[in-house]
Each structure stands twice: as structure tokens, then as C-alpha cells.
Design an enzyme around this catalytic site. Structure first.
Site, PDB file in Angstrom:
ATOM      1  N   TYR A 199       0.857  -1.177   0.000  1.00  0.00           N
ATOM      2  CA  TYR A 199       0.000   0.000   0.000  1.00  0.00           C
ATOM      3  C   TYR A 199       0.896   1.231   0.000  1.00  0.00           C
ATOM      4  CZ  TYR A 199      -3.764  -3.199   1.378  1.00  0.00           C
ATOM      5  OH  TYR A 199      -4.672  -4.221   1.419  1.00  0.00           O
ATOM      6  N   PRO A 291     -13.516  -1.556  -3.477  1.00  0.00           N
ATOM      7  CA  PRO A 291     -12.520  -2.643  -3.458  1.00  0.00           C
ATOM      8  C   PRO A 291     -11.376  -2.402  -2.474  1.00  0.00           C
ATOM      9  CG  PRO A 291     -12.199  -1.246  -5.371  1.00  0.00           C
ATOM     10  CD  PRO A 291     -13.407  -0.716  -4.663  1.00  0.00           C
ATOM     11  N   TYR A 386      -9.231  -7.162   8.503  1.00  0.00           N
ATOM     12  CA  TYR A 386      -8.631  -7.368   7.184  1.00  0.00           C
ATOM     13  C   TYR A 386      -8.951  -8.760   6.654  1.00  0.00           C
ATOM     14  CZ  TYR A 386      -4.854  -6.541   3.744  1.00  0.00           C
ATOM     15  OH  TYR A 386      -4.116  -6.333   2.599  1.00  0.00           O
TER      16      TYR A 386
END
Ligand code: APR
Length: 389
Positions: A199, A291, A386
Site C-alpha cells: 500500500y 474494493p 482485514y
């Protein structure tokens, strides 16, 4: 055609449901607008949560996933102030993801359903549905050669995504959020630059890397909402990825041909009803989800399992209470996934240019990222959400 359950849509929701109903001896047919080749090649998500994997394993649908999928338990954040790895497999409930591209899962699910004697009508578009409050609801579907077929069932399962006919047929109050964010979604023919999900947290915008297979890697780049794919040639894509993923500090990216590029607008929709008479919604038809936390396919699989139980009870045991229970059980799952996906949106994206509180939001984002580095409680929260639903 006359059957017990008419399943609209051959995505993960419709296909898991059809397989489970077929295994329970319940007659069902699947209607799918696209061709088999199209759905088997449509590249989408790839991150399966442990609960979704458990559903597939329990019902004997995980052979492909077990032979070709990979477990992942670390993700990496790369920001301007440095980077850190979060080993979510060792925090919270301590569970990994399984990476298995969605189109491979869809291919496996179609093969398994057909092997068990099931019928999927490809290139057959459901155009109208009706008599939902009777014991014989129907679908009018148009085939590729223009013929119209009436398909009758005792129940209809709306698994045809957010733009299908099913969602439109359920009168519901819908909470809609357009996040004002667009991602350029890229498939690159190259091994991943890191085995972990990356990320990139950068003032220019979000960048992400998601490993798919040993030679295909997914990258995302936040772009201007008015951009088109033509605005992003290869040179611009790689320069932005290198910058936002801080390649100067973490090492070069493994570059390769960009074999697919598309735009994804981050939108969310939450309905207050998932059922109208004998029509029940699952997957994207039940909720559109951004998403940002890879929840869409997982919600689809878990919803399909809940719905299969409810329909089996209704059809075999005559117990209709399960249909209401389906909505009561699925809704909190959807709401939790939506909340965490939105939490991720705030974490990954810089404030919008016209945000009057941009400076303030930048500070909050920095604090949230710092908490993930220093606080065990925040790491546990992240990890449980998560991988969980
Ligand atoms: N008639 C028949 N089929 C239809 C119709 C229609 N009128 N409208 C849509 N479909 C089909 C689509 O072609 C598609 O194959 O319904 C299917 C819906 O599948 P998905 O979009 O994959 O939705 P779902 O099964 O709910 O899976 C959810 O996985 O990766 C994620 O982003 C994806 O969140 C989504 C998800």
C-alpha cells in the site's frame, strides 16, 4: 424451464449458491448474460478471507484453490515517512488470506457445477422478473439468438450484481456513497515486485500492488476522476508507481507489459432490504462495496452459503423462517465489511483537493498509520477486520 431455484448471475455468489443447492439435491438453473469464456477470463479480485476459504473447503469446492492458491499473511505500508510491514497472520485471530484469482475460482465453480449435472445458460440475459409474491415467481430471459424464455422457480436468487434486474426489483432504501475516488486498475505480466501486498501512501495519491500468480501482478493507481485510460501511457504508469511505492527506498519494481487497464470508481451501496417475496439478493446485488479492503468476493461467498441454507430449509423442511434469518444474518456482515472498507479508504487516500479540512485529515491519517506501527491493539483491530467478516 421449470425448476426450484432460478439463480441469476454466474459470479462467485451465484456459482457458490448453485453448487451448494445442487449438492443438497435442490433443482436450480443459472442464467448468465455473458459467455462462459467471458466470465472465465474476467480478471477481478483475488484475496479470499479464511471464512470464505472454509466455505469452499467444507463443500468440496477448493481443489483449485488448494493446489494453486498461496497463503499471504503480511502487508506492507510505504509512506513518505518510511515503511512498515504488518504481519496480520500473527495479530488478532492470526489467520492468513489465500490468493487465488477470482476468474480461476469462477472457472472451477462452473466446472464443478456442470460435473454434478447442473445447468448454466450462458448468453442468457434476465430482462424481467415477476410474480415475486406468489409461489411461482418467474424470469423472462433473452438468449443470444434473440429468443425469449420463461424460467419459473419456487425462489429466485438475485446474484446478478448491482446493475442486474434483481436489485432493482427489491424496493429498498439504499444508502449510497460515491467516494469521489477513481483507481486505474492494471494487470501486469511480470512477477510481483514484493511477495506482500503493498500500500503506497503518498501525497500524489494511492498506489497498490497485489500479487496474483507467479507471473501476473495487479497494480492500482489512484487517478483523477476525470481521467481516461488513454491518459496513462506505460511511461506515466511506471513513473507514478515507482514514486508512490517509494522504489528509490525499497528497491526497483519488476516491470513488464501492461496487459489490461481499466478504471474503478469507488462506490458503496447498502440496502435496508435484501428480500422481496420470493426474490433474495446476495453478493454485489445485495451491496456494492468499494474494493479498498477486497471484501466483495468474500461477502458474495459467505452470503451464498447463508442463502443456500435458508433456501434448503424452506424447500425441504418447509421452514420459511430461515429466509428472514438470512437477511438478519447477512446484514451485519455487510455493514462490518462496509465500515472497514471505508476505514481503509480514509487510510489509503490523501484528502481531496477541495476538502476544506484537508490539513486536519492529513494529520488524522498520519496518526492512524502511526498507530498501526506502535499499537498492538490497532494491529489486532486491523488484522481481524482485514481477514474477517
Ligand atoms: N441476467 C443474467 N446475468 C446477469 C444479468 C442479467 N440481467 N446482469 C448481470 N448478470 C451477471 C453478470 O454478467 C455477472 O457475471 O451476473 C454476474 C454477477 O457476478 P459478479 O459481478 O461477479 O457479482 P457477485 O457474484 O455478486 O460477486 C461479487 O466479487 O470481485 C468481486 O468485484 C466483484 O464484488 C464483486 C464480487
Amino acid at each position: 424451464i421449470d425448476t426450484e431455484v432460478v439463480v441469476l448471475g454466474a459470479g462467485p455468489a451465484g456459482l457458490v449458491l448453485a453448487n451448494l443447492l445442487g449438492a443438497a439435491g435442490i433443482g436450480c438453473v443459472v442464467l448468465e448474460r455473458q459467455s462462459r469464456r467471458w466470465v472465465e477470463n474476467r480478471s477481478r479480485a483475488g484475496f479470499l478471507a479464511p471464512d470464505a476459504v472454509a466455505v469452499l473447503r467444507t463443500h468440496g469446492l477448493a481443489a483449485g484453490l488448494d493446489s494453486r492458491g498461496h497463503d499471504h499473511d503480511v502487508c506492507e505500508f510505504r509512506g513518505v515517512d518510511g515503511g512498515f510491514e504488518l504481519c496480520y497472520g500473527k495479530r488478532g485471530s492470526g489467520r492468513p488470506h489465500t490468493v487465488h484469482p477470482q476468474q480461476e475460482l469462477v472457472t472451477d465453480l462452473i466446472a464443478e457445477f456442470l460435473r454434478g449435472g447442473g445447468a448454466v445458460h450462458f448468453e442468457t440475459t434476465a430482462e424481467f422478473i415477476g410474480d415475486l409474491d406468489t409461489e411461482r415467481p418467474w424470469v423472462m430471459a433473452r438468449t443470444a439468438d434473440g429468443r425469449v424464455r420463461r424460467v419459473t422457480g419456487r425462489y429466485l436468487a438475485g446474484c446478478d450484481g448491482g446493475r442486474g434486474v434483481s436489485a432493482a426489483a427489491v424496493p429498498a432504501r439504499t444508502a449510497v456513497r460515491d467516494h469521489g475516488i477513481t483507481w486505474l486498475a492494471l494487470l501486469v505480466q511480470a512477477p510481483p515486485s514484493s511477495p506482500n501486498v503493498l500500500y503506497g501512501v503518498h501525497p500524489d495519491g494511492f498506489a497498490g500492488q497485489m500479487p496474483r500468480t507467479p507471473d501476473i501482478t495487479r497494480y492500482y493507481l489512484q487517478c483523477d476522476p476525470s481521467d481516461t485510460v488513454e491518459d496513462w501511457d506505460d511511461a506515466r504508469v511506471w513513473a507514478a508507481l515507482r514514486r508512490r511505492l517509494h522504489a528509490d527506498r525499497h528497491g526497483p519494481l519488476v516491470e513488464g507489459p501492461i496487459v489490461e487497464r481499466g478504471l474503478v470508481r469507488l462506490r458503496s451501496e447498502i440496502r435496508d432490504r435484501l428480500r422481496h417475496g420470493r426474490l433474495l439478493l446476495a453478493g454485489d446485488a445485495a451491496t456494492a462495496i468499494s474494493p479498498s479492503a477486497a471484501k466483495g468476493a468474500n461477502l458474495a461467498i459467505l452470503g451464498a452459503e447463508l442463502l443456500a441454507h435458508a433456501l434448503s430449509d424452506a424447500l425441504r423442511g418447509g421452514d420459511l423462517s430461515g429466509l428472514g434469518q438470512y437477511c438478519a444474518d447477512y446484514t451485519p456482515m455487510i455493514e462490518r465489511a462496509q465500515e472497514f472498507s471505508h476505514w481503509m479508504i480514509d487510510l489509503l487516500h490523501p484528502p481531496a483537493a477541495d476538502d476544506p479540512h484537508a490539513d486536519y485529515h492529513r494529520v488524522l491519517r498520519r496518526a492512524r498509520l502511526r498507530d498501526l506501527v506502535v499499537s498492538r491493539a490497532h494491529q489486532d483491530f486491523f488484522s481481524d477486520n482485514y481477514v474477517g467478516l
